[in-house]
Design an enzyme around this catalytic site. Sequence first.
Site, short mmCIF file in Angstrom:
data_model
loop_
_atom_site.label_atom_id
_atom_site.label_comp_id
_atom_site.label_asym_id
_atom_site.label_seq_id
_atom_site.Cartn_x
_atom_site.Cartn_y
_atom_site.Cartn_z
N ASP A 431 42.19 -84.06 17.06
CA ASP A 431 41.97 -85.20 17.92
C ASP A 431 42.08 -84.74 19.38
OD1 ASP A 431 41.69 -88.11 18.33
OD2 ASP A 431 43.67 -87.91 19.23
N ASP A 636 47.78 -87.63 16.84
CA ASP A 636 49.06 -88.17 17.31
C ASP A 636 49.12 -89.69 17.33
OD1 ASP A 636 47.33 -88.53 19.65
OD2 ASP A 636 49.18 -88.99 20.71
N ASP A 640 44.64 -92.06 14.31
CA ASP A 640 44.52 -90.83 13.55
C ASP A 640 45.09 -90.96 12.14
OD1 ASP A 640 43.64 -89.55 15.94
OD2 ASP A 640 45.72 -89.31 16.55
#
Length: 756
Positions: A431, A636, A640
Amino acid sequence: MQLSRESVQCEAVLQQLLSEPHVAAVTWDPQRSQLVVRFRPTADREALRATAVRAAEVLRQHQDEIRTHPCPCCDNGRQSVDVANGVGSPEDLLTLVVPVRRSAHTPTPAEERVLWWREHGLLLSTAATALLLLAAWLADRTGLPNWLAIALYAAAYVAGGAYASYRALLALGQRTVDIDLLMILAAAGAALLDAWAEGGILLFLFSLGNALEHYALGRTHRAVRALLSLRPDTALVVRGDYEEFVPVEELVPGDEVIVKPGERIPIDGTVVAGDSSVDQSAITGESLPVHKRPGDPVFSGTLNTSGLLRIRVDRSVHESTLARIIRIVEEAREQKSRAQRFAEAFQGKYAVGVIVASTIAFLVPVALGAPPADSFYRAMTLLVAASPCALVISTPASILSALANAARHGVLFKGALQLETIGVVDAIVLDKTGTLTVGKPRLTEIVPAEGVDPVEALRLIAPVEYRSEHPLGLAVVAHAEAIGAFDRALVDRVESLTALPGRGVRAELAGSTVLVGNELLLEEHGVSIPPSLRDTATELRERARTAVYAVVDGRVLAVFGIADVVRPVARDVINQLRGLGLRRLIMLTGDNERAARAIAREVGLDEWRAGLLPEDKVAVVRELQAAGLRVAVVGDGVNDAPALAAADVGIAMGAAGTDVALETADVVLMSDDLAKLPYAVQLSRAARRIIVQNLAIALGVIIVLVTSILLRGVPLPLAVVGHEGSTIVVVLNGLRLLAYRTPVLRRGEVPAGATA
């Protein structure tokens, strides 16, 4: 109609509802969280609705209970349940749909104690087993009465074997044999042959494995609770000329709700009035608040930061983006648990094989006239020799050593499977926000106009931004403080500050008019932008910066570049991962294509996907898995969490990660240290090599001992020495991982060797 709240089977609830007059069919769809009733037009609709609502409440309770009391009718909430009596033709029937809301129930103290014991009780009993074994060993070695040592060993057996005995009895009740029964029989056989210590150690190790597994199971429940906490329980809904608070479950498409600054948005909808900035980082992963005006969509669970919003509900709470995230997390977790059944099937076959072999070793010689005592001795020797003590400890010894090593280096694995899996992944998906970047806006550039001191420009702008409390403004303030350009005396001289959503702020400072914002703000106030600074702003945006103009009394002093900056170690980490032989490295983000491209190029990535929602990230993971790749996801945020759960191994950044991401992930990089990612992969590969070595040693010794016992007979002491010797060897081999270190890499260097 009396609906029983004690019903375990959901079908019984539907049958009771079906028995109501004029009801022809009832369907419960757990996936869509709704109860559908088909009835004849002659029914009393109000009475039927009241009955259906009561049935929906019972089904809601049932949804909560199936986590601990499985229901075969609905396959634990995975399939619909239909009942019908054939009354009336389908075209003549009417339909009533009642939502079955999921409870955001907060456990009572008693329930919390039960949950706590389920997660920690086995750890306590395992610790008690270890202490009792140590006490028994000391009693045996210090010349204390033999009965005392045996009593302590027996207590250790009870502490370490109670749970395994309980599970073995349950399995026998279902006419199956599993590894639990073999462990109990092996320990009992060892006791009968006066090998109490070996049996106790066997039970201790097995109990430890069960404890760690049970503790991990409780994380899914906490993950879902962390998700639910993002959504408000009530919403301020507009009813004609008045407003009232209602439960979010009662909102329907078309309702309009009011969301004040500082409140979380309760539903997915569209802004119909108001201007504000909304922090969507929990859902989309965007690092900066997004300006919302009439016509813009908003998501449940996001935070309204600055202005009053009136929002039209587009979807029910059960179909919101946040609800879909919850379902994706639960479904992905369930799929992962089913993928582990092969190992359980092997354990059962091994247990049956050992029991059958030991029984044959006793019965056949007795049938041929051998003394029963000698045959029992041989059978028990075989049971002890074939007992998978070394097999059981071969993996935990290595895994626990690797986990301890990882913890010292700032990496937290949530289990043995996760440690083993990360070393064999073929692709790593990262990410952007909070993973490759720091996750907070920072002032990265100050480009002054000709003849302007950049520090002086910052000194004049920082007090205004301090009063604005906007996230971008606070980044300016933080930079000013860092270089000593923040004049706190000027803060009190800021007057008439006005926030202009989507444009910036205007204020009076010591008699001067200060503007801080974008081109729209400057155009509204007739401020001319120097061509050089306009070109600079365009160039900043190409590099994923937000361009902010600073104006005092109509003169543009500078343009600021503000961005969520890349972590200093990100490029080195990408290079190291390539050096480890990873086939695919991909960046995912909810940000726009321009920002994604700039960040990807800065960290050295060739693949990226932009503008993604949580389900889109899961789709990317599924796409890679369908291509035959084992996938790790590093993230995080809440957005996600579904991808973390869907991946073969999910990796969360520690301090910056949201609760649900940390609970859902398999690996946590503590202190947000992305540089630990290559280390985790290398440690996993080292652990896998040692585990393979240990399994070969353990199986080799078992094969040699069992073959010798069946062909020529082996004295019990020799079987114990051989068995314990293999156990000690695999333990010492596993302990080598405590001292494992990866090579110290200089910036830009990659690890030697591409594969494990």
